[in-house]
Write a protein that holds these residues in place. Structure first.
Motif, PDB file in Angstrom:
ATOM      1  N   THR A  11      43.547  39.017  38.070  1.00 43.36           N
ATOM      2  CA  THR A  11      42.991  40.201  38.729  1.00 43.36           C
ATOM      3  C   THR A  11      42.643  41.278  38.143  1.00 43.36           C
ATOM      4  N   LEU A  12      41.777  42.196  38.722  1.00 45.26           N
ATOM      5  CA  LEU A  12      41.138  43.517  38.194  1.00 45.26           C
ATOM      6  C   LEU A  12      42.222  44.331  38.067  1.00 45.26           C
ATOM      7  N   VAL A  13      42.078  45.390  37.087  1.00 47.33           N
ATOM      8  CA  VAL A  13      43.050  46.588  36.922  1.00 47.33           C
ATOM      9  C   VAL A  13      42.452  47.649  37.799  1.00 47.33           C
ATOM     10  N   VAL A  49      41.705  43.051  32.983  1.00 52.96           N
ATOM     11  CA  VAL A  49      42.233  42.145  33.913  1.00 52.96           C
ATOM     12  C   VAL A  49      43.607  42.008  33.456  1.00 52.96           C
ATOM     13  N   ILE A  50      44.497  41.593  34.515  1.00 52.71           N
ATOM     14  CA  ILE A  50      45.908  41.228  34.227  1.00 52.71           C
ATOM     15  C   ILE A  50      46.129  40.221  35.298  1.00 52.71           C
ATOM     16  N   LYS A  51      47.311  39.609  34.484  1.00 54.64           N
ATOM     17  CA  LYS A  51      47.740  38.373  35.342  1.00 54.64           C
ATOM     18  C   LYS A  51      48.480  38.765  36.677  1.00 54.64           C
ATOM     19  N   MET A  77      37.710  35.002  40.577  1.00 54.08           N
ATOM     20  CA  MET A  77      36.858  35.269  41.806  1.00 54.08           C
ATOM     21  C   MET A  77      35.942  34.187  41.842  1.00 54.08           C
ATOM     22  N   PRO A  78      35.304  33.941  43.092  1.00 53.22           N
ATOM     23  CA  PRO A  78      34.373  32.707  43.431  1.00 53.22           C
ATOM     24  C   PRO A  78      33.164  32.769  42.664  1.00 53.22           C
ATOM     25  N   GLY A  79      32.594  31.695  41.950  1.00 53.64           N
ATOM     26  CA  GLY A  79      31.172  31.865  41.353  1.00 53.64           C
ATOM     27  C   GLY A  79      31.333  32.068  39.830  1.00 53.64           C
TER      28      GLY A  79
END
Length: 189
Positions: free
Chosen positions: A17-19, A45-47, A64-66
């Motif tokens: 996920t984005l920080v 990003v982080i887990k 994220m999609p795509g």
């Protein structure tokens, strides 16, 4: 010819996920199938830890999609499949080296006569909202191993059987392939 949706295995592996929340806007704006490297800045990003399950981080985690995410191991083993059709953009992470694979190969290859889809309600000729069943023109897909379609340049990434076979012959973790079209079955239907 067989066409698959390229997906991340979110059931068995952790996501990234984005920080920074504001990076989501940049991601949604930049990753539309057009080259983005000149406007891109590294994103941290982080887990995303799921408190209910202890899952490992795969070689190709979901963000994220795509877009696809590859770690260095995946880059070393399968980047050559993506490279003619994509650009590689680095991510910043304490979890290891990860890269965004942004597919820039957009094809006009949908067989609209055989596909089933829903359009936005504003107009019968408006943009396609979603596909229920995909059908492709094999000759327009040609030898492309990976692509997006003009109707969904921000979302779904498609791959061919050749791509699937090669990835499945490696020890790369985290990718899934959902069959969406088989030309042989299409001839029967």
């Amino acid at each position: 010819m067989r066409i698959y949706k390229l997906k991340s295995d979110v059931e068995n592996y952790e996501w990234l996920t984005l920080v920074n929340e504001e990076d989501w806007r940049m991601m949604n704006h930049l990753f539309n199938g057009q080259p983005a490297a000149e406007k891109y800045r590294s994103i941290q990003v982080i887990k995303m830890n799921d408190q209910d399950r202890d899952r490992p981080l795969s070689d190709c985690p979901y963000l994220m999609p795509g877009i696809s995410i590859l770690n260095q191991k995946a880059i070393d083993k399968i980047w050559h499949l993506f490279s003619p059709y994509s650009e590689l953009l680095p991510l910043s992470s304490y979890e290891g080296k990860f890269y965004i694979v942004h597919v820039t190969n957009i094809l006009d290859c949908i067989d609209y006569q055989k596909s089933i889809f829903k359009r936005f309600k504003n107009s019968p000729e408006s943009q396609i909202m979603r596909f229920i069943k995909y059908a492709f023109h094999s000759d327009k897909v040609g030898s492309n191993l990976i692509f997006k379609i003009i109707d969904q340049p921000k979302s779904t990434v498609f791959v061919t059987q050749e791509f699937v076979n090669y990835v499945n012959s490696t020890d790369i973790t985290g990718l899934k392939f959902d069959l969406v079209w088989d030309s042989e079955e299409d001839k029967v239907n």
